[in-house]
Design a protein around this motif. Structure first.
Motif, PDB file in Angstrom:
ATOM      1  N   ASP A   1      40.999  49.798  28.997  1.00  0.00           N
ATOM      2  CA  ASP A   1      40.597  51.439  28.009  1.00  0.00           C
ATOM      3  C   ASP A   1      42.069  51.763  26.903  1.00  0.00           C
ATOM      4  N   HIS A   2      42.952  50.667  27.774  1.00  0.00           N
ATOM      5  CA  HIS A   2      44.160  51.032  26.691  1.00  0.00           C
ATOM      6  C   HIS A   2      44.541  50.443  25.742  1.00  0.00           C
ATOM      7  N   VAL A   3      44.176  49.137  25.737  1.00  0.00           N
ATOM      8  CA  VAL A   3      44.719  47.666  24.703  1.00  0.00           C
ATOM      9  C   VAL A   3      43.451  47.139  24.086  1.00  0.00           C
ATOM     10  N   GLY A   4      41.976  47.972  23.468  1.00  0.00           N
ATOM     11  CA  GLY A   4      41.263  46.953  22.535  1.00  0.00           C
ATOM     12  C   GLY A   4      41.587  47.271  21.511  1.00  0.00           C
ATOM     13  N   ASN A   5      42.410  48.151  20.424  1.00  0.00           N
ATOM     14  CA  ASN A   5      42.733  48.017  19.839  1.00  0.00           C
ATOM     15  C   ASN A   5      44.492  47.894  19.416  1.00  0.00           C
TER      16      ASN A   5
ATOM     17  N   LEU B   1      50.287  40.625  31.263  1.00  0.00           N
ATOM     18  CA  LEU B   1      49.552  39.381  30.453  1.00  0.00           C
ATOM     19  C   LEU B   1      48.654  39.407  31.545  1.00  0.00           C
ATOM     20  N   ASP B   2      48.816  38.461  32.204  1.00  0.00           N
ATOM     21  CA  ASP B   2      47.312  37.896  32.979  1.00  0.00           C
ATOM     22  C   ASP B   2      46.513  38.785  32.698  1.00  0.00           C
ATOM     23  N   GLN B   3      46.287  39.873  33.090  1.00  0.00           N
ATOM     24  CA  GLN B   3      44.853  40.524  33.226  1.00  0.00           C
ATOM     25  C   GLN B   3      44.484  40.776  31.880  1.00  0.00           C
ATOM     26  N   MET B   4      45.018  40.990  31.023  1.00  0.00           N
ATOM     27  CA  MET B   4      45.113  41.000  29.419  1.00  0.00           C
ATOM     28  C   MET B   4      44.255  39.984  29.282  1.00  0.00           C
ATOM     29  N   ARG B   5      44.926  38.728  29.095  1.00  0.00           N
ATOM     30  CA  ARG B   5      44.650  37.840  28.531  1.00  0.00           C
ATOM     31  C   ARG B   5      43.215  36.952  29.062  1.00  0.00           C
ATOM     32  N   ASP B   6      42.657  37.707  30.856  1.00  0.00           N
ATOM     33  CA  ASP B   6      41.602  37.586  31.379  1.00  0.00           C
ATOM     34  C   ASP B   6      41.467  39.239  32.138  1.00  0.00           C
ATOM     35  N   PRO B   7      40.520  39.845  31.769  1.00  0.00           N
ATOM     36  CA  PRO B   7      39.835  41.009  32.548  1.00  0.00           C
ATOM     37  C   PRO B   7      39.615  41.065  33.262  1.00  0.00           C
ATOM     38  N   ALA B   8      38.650  39.768  33.324  1.00  0.00           N
ATOM     39  CA  ALA B   8      37.476  40.090  34.182  1.00  0.00           C
ATOM     40  C   ALA B   8      37.729  39.194  35.794  1.00  0.00           C
ATOM     41  N   SER B   9      38.721  38.030  35.820  1.00  0.00           N
ATOM     42  CA  SER B   9      39.479  37.797  37.221  1.00  0.00           C
ATOM     43  C   SER B   9      40.165  39.086  37.602  1.00  0.00           C
ATOM     44  N   TYR B  10      41.215  39.792  36.939  1.00  0.00           N
ATOM     45  CA  TYR B  10      41.924  41.143  37.237  1.00  0.00           C
ATOM     46  C   TYR B  10      40.646  41.836  38.068  1.00  0.00           C
ATOM     47  N   TRP B  11      39.024  42.251  37.545  1.00  0.00           N
ATOM     48  CA  TRP B  11      38.585  43.169  37.793  1.00  0.00           C
ATOM     49  C   TRP B  11      38.031  42.678  38.678  1.00  0.00           C
ATOM     50  N   VAL B  12      37.340  40.815  39.138  1.00  0.00           N
ATOM     51  CA  VAL B  12      36.956  40.408  40.253  1.00  0.00           C
ATOM     52  C   VAL B  12      37.631  40.796  41.252  1.00  0.00           C
ATOM     53  N   ARG B  13      38.795  40.459  41.471  1.00  0.00           N
ATOM     54  CA  ARG B  13      39.403  39.881  42.204  1.00  0.00           C
ATOM     55  C   ARG B  13      40.059  41.518  43.235  1.00  0.00           C
ATOM     56  N   SER B  14      39.890  42.897  41.605  1.00  0.00           N
ATOM     57  CA  SER B  14      39.934  43.799  42.210  1.00  0.00           C
ATOM     58  C   SER B  14      38.837  44.539  43.303  1.00  0.00           C
ATOM     59  N   PHE B  15      37.507  43.998  42.939  1.00  0.00           N
ATOM     60  CA  PHE B  15      36.733  44.307  43.536  1.00  0.00           C
ATOM     61  C   PHE B  15      36.109  43.922  44.788  1.00  0.00           C
TER      62      PHE B  15
ATOM     63  N   THR C   1      29.155  44.388  34.612  1.00  0.00           N
ATOM     64  CA  THR C   1      29.036  45.371  34.096  1.00  0.00           C
ATOM     65  C   THR C   1      29.714  46.611  33.865  1.00  0.00           C
ATOM     66  N   LEU C   2      31.206  46.300  33.955  1.00  0.00           N
ATOM     67  CA  LEU C   2      32.410  48.045  34.158  1.00  0.00           C
ATOM     68  C   LEU C   2      32.329  46.763  32.752  1.00  0.00           C
ATOM     69  N   LEU C   3      32.990  45.962  32.153  1.00  0.00           N
ATOM     70  CA  LEU C   3      33.806  44.828  31.298  1.00  0.00           C
ATOM     71  C   LEU C   3      33.192  45.303  30.263  1.00  0.00           C
ATOM     72  N   SER C   4      31.583  45.385  30.026  1.00  0.00           N
ATOM     73  CA  SER C   4      30.506  44.961  29.248  1.00  0.00           C
ATOM     74  C   SER C   4      30.669  45.890  28.351  1.00  0.00           C
ATOM     75  N   VAL C   5      31.490  47.378  28.561  1.00  0.00           N
ATOM     76  CA  VAL C   5      31.076  48.354  27.823  1.00  0.00           C
ATOM     77  C   VAL C   5      32.774  48.665  26.872  1.00  0.00           C
ATOM     78  N   PHE C   6      33.450  47.410  27.262  1.00  0.00           N
ATOM     79  CA  PHE C   6      34.384  47.788  26.741  1.00  0.00           C
ATOM     80  C   PHE C   6      34.630  46.983  25.138  1.00  0.00           C
ATOM     81  N   ARG C   7      34.013  46.837  24.213  1.00  0.00           N
ATOM     82  CA  ARG C   7      33.877  47.010  22.942  1.00  0.00           C
ATOM     83  C   ARG C   7      34.838  47.338  21.778  1.00  0.00           C
ATOM     84  N   PRO C   8      34.748  46.490  20.735  1.00  0.00           N
ATOM     85  CA  PRO C   8      35.525  45.251  20.970  1.00  0.00           C
ATOM     86  C   PRO C   8      36.710  45.222  21.765  1.00  0.00           C
TER      87      PRO C   8
END
Length: 343
Positions: A81-85, A105-119, A137-144
């Protein structure tokens, strides 16, 4: 009522661009507030949010702070929510520098892995979907999602400085002849920074104040509480006059803002007391049972953060269990938690 992209003028060279709250059910991402400031001939953007409408609001804000011939884009941490633009830095048409925290950096490159680990940490709590499904589901709403630009570097490539503001010492980095101070905080996420704009007296806390208990897997509760105390002192002594953050859609002034930070610290101690009470005297604790009581305590204290929901409350619960010294007895998601033996 504030709306996404509303511009709040702080002075003739500083604008807060307002974001919005998360609503996954209706496909609406949370969008972090951003600051737009001019320091001399340098345009300063602190975070860039996400979504095209917010990007347009940022562009509008850059025209309200006076003329500039160079730009500095600062990312406080790597959450989506801070880096999309962030690639907006490439479109400003002037020489530009863009810095992000290396630990994020790792979560910015691969946010899915970061959030899977969190969940994965909350698999035994409630009836939440499987971690990959929940993350998708969460990441799908953050576009682009464009977290990097042609000029992106990490803060940590620069020599670390001791930054003195009033009676408080931080480590971090300074820009624009000292008018912009980036201060390491590293509580909400492993790489989090906060930003002080010297000439307008604004201190941007970003997400360090997002609830009394950090929810993320890489959150550090001690660092969150330490930075809240340090910032409250700066506000009390007048070394910073205004406080902004990532998810409070307002500009708060010194004494009021310091009182709010004191309230967060009091919530943190009250939540820890509630956690100890729920855990009892050394007996095994079922995380799901603990979570129910902890959620009630957090709600009663108003301690759910800027976007209270089942996901983040469950993540807070796991952190709270760790904070009072409990550990799961096995890798089973339904395993009880208990205090490890001292021998």
């Amino acid at each position: 009522m504030a709306a996404l992209g509303d511009l709040v003028g702080i002075d003739d060279r500083t604008v807060l661009v307002l974001g919005q709250e998360l609503d996954v059910e209706h496909g609406r991402p949370d969008v972090a507030n951003a600051l737009v400031h001019r320091a001399g001939d340098t345009l300063v953007l602190v975070d860039t949010g996400v979504t095209e409408p917010f990007r347009a609001a940022l562009r509008e804000a850059t025209g309200r702070v006076g003329s500039w011939s160079r730009a500095l884009v600062l990312t406080t941490h790597g959450h989506v929510d801070h880096v999309g633009n962030n690639d907006l830095a490439d479109e400003l048409g002037v020489p530009v520098e863009h810095y992000v925290p290396a630990p994020d950096l790792d979560q910015m490159r691969d946010p899915a892995s970061y959030w899977v680990r969190s969940f994965e940490r909350i698999g035994g709590l409630g009836s939440l979907p499987a971690p990959p499904v929940l993350a998708d589901t969460l990441l799908s709403v953050f576009r682009p999602m464009r977290p990097f630009g042609a000029t992106t570097r990490t803060f940590e490539e620069l020599p670390l400085e001791v930054v003195r503001i009033g009676s408080v010492r931080f480590t971090g980095w300074t820009f624009a002849d000292g008018a912009v101070r980036v201060l390491r905080s590293q509580g909400h996420t492993a790489g989090h920074v906060i930003v002080h704009l010297r000439d307008c007296g604004v201190l941007h806390l970003s997400d360090e104040g997002n609830g009394a208990c950090g929810a993320m897997a890489d959150a550090d509760q001690l660092k969150i509480q330490t930075v809240l105390g340090a910032v409250a002192l700066l506000l009390e002594e007048g070394s910073a006059g205004l406080l902004t953050d990532g998810h409070t859609f307002a500009v708060r002034r010194g004494p009021e803002a310091a009182a709010d930070l004191d309230g967060l610290l009091e919530q943190a101690t009250a939540l820890q007391a509630a956690a100890l009470r729920l855990a009892g005297e050394g007996r095994e604790v079922r995380a799901a049972d603990f979570a129910s009581g902890y959620a009630e305590a957090a709600a009663a204290l108003g301690g759910g953060g800027a976007n209270p929901n089942a996901m983040f409350t469950a993540m807070m619960t796991v952190n709270a269990l760790h904070e009072i010294g409990l550990r799961p007895e096995s890798a089973d998601p339904d395993a009880p938690w208990s205090r490890p033996g001292l021998r």
